[in-house]
Design a protein around this motif. Structure first.
Motif, mmCIF file in Angstrom:
data_model
loop_
_atom_site.group_PDB
_atom_site.id
_atom_site.type_symbol
_atom_site.label_atom_id
_atom_site.label_comp_id
_atom_site.label_asym_id
_atom_site.label_seq_id
_atom_site.Cartn_x
_atom_site.Cartn_y
_atom_site.Cartn_z
ATOM 1 N N PRO A 42 -5.437 -11.835 7.457
ATOM 2 C CA PRO A 42 -5.079 -11.228 6.160
ATOM 3 C C PRO A 42 -5.135 -12.270 5.042
ATOM 4 O O PRO A 42 -4.467 -13.308 5.113
ATOM 5 N N LEU A 43 -5.945 -12.000 4.050
ATOM 6 C CA LEU A 43 -6.122 -12.937 2.940
ATOM 7 C C LEU A 43 -5.216 -12.605 1.750
ATOM 8 O O LEU A 43 -4.616 -13.488 1.148
ATOM 9 N N LEU A 44 -5.143 -11.327 1.404
ATOM 10 C CA LEU A 44 -4.331 -10.868 0.277
ATOM 11 C C LEU A 44 -4.172 -9.361 0.403
ATOM 12 O O LEU A 44 -4.756 -8.739 1.296
ATOM 13 N N LYS A 45 -3.401 -8.781 -0.499
ATOM 14 C CA LYS A 45 -3.249 -7.329 -0.519
ATOM 15 C C LYS A 45 -3.349 -6.831 -1.951
ATOM 16 O O LYS A 45 -2.999 -7.536 -2.907
ATOM 17 N N LEU A 46 -3.851 -5.618 -2.068
ATOM 18 C CA LEU A 46 -3.962 -4.936 -3.357
ATOM 19 C C LEU A 46 -2.948 -3.806 -3.388
ATOM 20 O O LEU A 46 -2.958 -2.930 -2.520
ATOM 21 N N ILE A 47 -2.057 -3.840 -4.371
ATOM 22 C CA ILE A 47 -0.951 -2.896 -4.456
ATOM 23 C C ILE A 47 -1.240 -1.858 -5.534
ATOM 24 O O ILE A 47 -1.619 -2.201 -6.659
ATOM 25 N N ASP A 48 -1.061 -0.586 -5.170
ATOM 26 C CA ASP A 48 -1.090 0.493 -6.168
ATOM 27 C C ASP A 48 0.253 0.466 -6.888
ATOM 28 O O ASP A 48 1.282 0.880 -6.348
ATOM 29 N N ASN A 49 0.254 -0.059 -8.116
ATOM 30 C CA ASN A 49 1.531 -0.294 -8.815
ATOM 31 C C ASN A 49 1.978 0.875 -9.675
ATOM 32 O O ASN A 49 2.845 0.717 -10.528
ATOM 33 N N TYR A 50 1.400 2.054 -9.466
ATOM 34 C CA TYR A 50 1.849 3.220 -10.227
ATOM 35 C C TYR A 50 3.068 3.876 -9.568
ATOM 36 O O TYR A 50 3.890 4.496 -10.244
ATOM 37 N N THR A 66 8.623 -0.134 -0.159
ATOM 38 C CA THR A 66 7.230 -0.184 0.269
ATOM 39 C C THR A 66 6.329 0.309 -0.856
ATOM 40 O O THR A 66 6.794 0.933 -1.811
ATOM 41 N N PHE A 67 5.038 0.020 -0.690
ATOM 42 C CA PHE A 67 4.034 0.406 -1.674
ATOM 43 C C PHE A 67 2.827 0.991 -0.939
ATOM 44 O O PHE A 67 2.748 0.943 0.289
ATOM 45 N N SER A 68 1.898 1.483 -1.707
ATOM 46 C CA SER A 68 0.581 1.792 -1.157
ATOM 47 C C SER A 68 -0.212 0.491 -1.222
ATOM 48 O O SER A 68 -0.686 0.100 -2.294
#
Length: 371
Positions: A217-225, A82-84
């Protein structure tokens, strides 16, 4: 005159010792020269014999130095990545048109997409005609029955457009699977492989021009750190991870050659002894953002010992060991095999840099070995 001659007849010439001393000195130097030559030849013969004997010995008695070695001990498990993730929803109904692509990193305020009341029509020609004249031509074709277009497709309409702006920075991902609700900002998912297969994923990928409803839901933004891995471990495996061990080395199946360090951020035990555990990882792996369920090798301890070639290990009665050279004598040394590698064994009960016989079939215990 005769008296003088008579006196001279009584004179004697005595030989001096100078010549004898010179001869004796010359003979001494010659003897020293021959002695030095003999010693030089003797040393040369010794060196040549050593080379010959050493070369022959290498064919029969080959030794190597035991080297220091370590190996990881791990067990397999399965879990969920999982991600933020921030899901961006459609603010209204209409037709969506994306301004970004998957995998693109965007800052705050970047235009992500737009939603229009009606679908946008691409220009069919690049002539000098004005838009008004184009509309008149299409209306004429429709009145004469020369086109199948609906009137709403060519009559001028007030097509409103709603722009969608990035609320925070992140990595754009267009595919949705239903697990976006999990992560560090809510809760971590703990499912076994059977439970995950039963639940499944609801993957959906929109394209530009598709019709959407409000809150789609159109898209998601992932915190990739940072990213997270949550697993459910049976009691016998959970006990291998002590509470004091805050980090573990992990090998994921989609990047098996790249180890990552996982830091424990959550660990709790169920009533049946099953362990729920989540690691936080800060190293990006190839193909990471396409993963959800994944298998992993969890390293729980490290073994240290001496590395020897596989050919050096011998079985003597019921014992495994190696032949070592100790003070010029070949002795048998019992060892414990910790693990096996491609060409080596990691063993215990052997000191680092001890001389080990690599070809034990050519030696016997108690044999002298000087080279």
């Amino acid at each position: 005159m005769e008296q003088k001659r008579a006196k001279r007849e009584h004179l004697k010439v005595l030989e001096g010792m100078g010549t004898a001393v010179q001869r004796t000195a010359g003979a001494g130097k010659k003897n020293i020269y021959f002695l030095l030559l003999f010693l030089s030849l003797f040393l040369l013969v010794q060196i040549l014999c050593g080379w010959i004997w050493g070369g022959a010995g290498q064919d029969t008695i080959n030794t190597v130095l035991a080297s220091e070695g370590t190996t990881d001990v791990s067990f397999p498990a399965g879990g969920i990545i999982t991600f933020s993730e921030k899901v961006v929803l459609a603010p209204c109904s209409g037709f969506v048109y994306y301004k970004v692509t998957g995998g693109e990193r965007v800052p705050v305020g970047k235009e992500l997409a737009s939603i229009t009341d009606f679908p946008l029509k691409k220009a069919e020609s690049e002539g000098d005609e004005s838009p008004d004249s184009e509309y008149f031509l299409r209306v004429k074709d429709w009145l004469l029955g020369e086109t199948d277009e609906e009137p709403t497709d060519f009559f001028p309409v007030n097509n409103k457009e709603m722009k969608i702006i990035a609320p925070l920075p992140g990595l754009v991902h267009l595919k949705m699977d239903g697990f976006e609700i999990f992560g560090p900002n809510s809760r971590f998912p703990y499912l076994t492989s059977e439970e995950f297969a039963e639940k499944g994923t609801e993957e959906r990928l929109l394209s530009s021009g598709e019709r959407v409803l409000r809150s789609t839901p159109l898209l998601k933004l992932i915190d990739n750190y940072y990213w997270y891995y949550s697993a459910v471990l049976p009691p016998e495996l959970g006990r291998l991870l002590p509470e004091s061990q805050q980090e573990n080395k992990l090998f994921f199946s989609f990047a098996p050659d790249i180890p990552v360090q996982g830091r424990k951020v959550e660990a709790r035990e169920r009533d049946d002894g099953t362990l729920e555990i989540t690691w936080c990882i800060d190293r990006e792996l190839p193909g990471l953002y396409e993963q959800r369920w994944n298998n992993v090798e969890i390293v729980y301890k490290k073994l240290e010992g001496a590395l020897i070639p596989k050919s050096a290990l011998v079985q003597k009665e019921d014992k495994k060991g190696v032949y070592v050279v100790e003070e010029g004598v070949i002795n048998f040394r019992e060892v414990i095999v910790l693990t096996e590698r491609e060409n080596d064994y990691l063993v215990k009960n052997l000191e680092i840099y001890e001389r080990v016989v690599a070809k034990p079939e050519n030696v016997r215990e108690g044999q002298s070995f000087f080279w």
